[in-house]
Design a protein around this motif. Structure first.
Motif, short mmCIF file in Angstrom:
data_model
loop_
_atom_site.label_atom_id
_atom_site.label_comp_id
_atom_site.label_asym_id
_atom_site.label_seq_id
_atom_site.Cartn_x
_atom_site.Cartn_y
_atom_site.Cartn_z
N ASP A 87 -11.51 2.97 11.77
CA ASP A 87 -12.12 2.30 10.63
C ASP A 87 -12.63 0.91 11.00
O ASP A 87 -12.16 0.30 11.95
N ALA A 96 0.84 -1.19 0.00
CA ALA A 96 0.00 0.00 0.00
C ALA A 96 0.87 1.24 0.00
O ALA A 96 2.00 1.23 0.48
N ILE A 122 -0.83 0.66 6.52
CA ILE A 122 -1.99 -0.10 6.95
C ILE A 122 -1.98 -0.14 8.48
O ILE A 122 -0.96 -0.50 9.08
N ARG A 124 -7.75 -2.60 8.11
CA ARG A 124 -8.28 -1.26 8.33
C ARG A 124 -7.14 -0.27 8.30
O ARG A 124 -5.99 -0.60 8.60
N TRP A 125 -7.46 0.97 7.93
CA TRP A 125 -6.44 1.98 7.70
C TRP A 125 -6.17 2.83 8.94
O TRP A 125 -5.07 3.38 9.08
N THR A 126 -7.17 2.99 9.80
CA THR A 126 -6.99 3.74 11.03
C THR A 126 -7.70 3.01 12.15
O THR A 126 -8.49 2.08 11.90
#
Length: 123
Positions: free
Chosen positions: A107, A26, A30, A102-104
């Motif tokens: 999330d 990414a 991540i 999930r990114w944060t």
């Protein structure tokens, strides 16, 4: 966005072995990856679960692959592996990598899929 990059597929004889790898790639960090797994889809059939593994290392397998396949993961490399031994012609399929990530911290986990890698077992 994230890419799940699969490798290790190919052609092998009945009884042979292959090792699949899937690395998450990414452009931004991540936050965490929960479950990672492998699914497969043979021509004319629905996609089916092969094996999944949690962040903590707990694994589950389809009955058809128990005792022959082993799933593992390296959380530091955000990579999941599938060691496939005693391969049979009926294992032939496109194998897809899946990751719930999930990114944060706020999330929800969402599923992402790789492009698939072909595994062909000749009799």
């Amino acid at each position: 966005q994230v890419r799940l990059v699969e490798s290790g597929g190919g052609l092998v004889q009945d009884g042979g072995s292959l090792r699949l790898s899937c690395a998450a790639s990414a452009s931004i960090r991540i936050f965490s990856i929960n479950t990672m797994g492998w699914y497969r889809q043979a021509p004319g059939k629905e996609r089916e679960l092969v094996a999944v593994i949690t962040m903590g290392g707990s694994a589950q397998y389809a009955d058809s692959v128990k005792g022959r396949f082993t799933i593992s993961r390296d959380n530091t490399k955000e990579t999941v592996y599938l060691q496939m031994n005693s391969l049979k012609p009926e294992d032939s399929a496109v194998y897809y990598c899946n990751a719930d990530l999930r990114w944060t911290i706020v999330d929800s986990y969402r599923p992402y899929w790789g492009q698939g890698t072909q595994v062909t077992v000749s009799s």
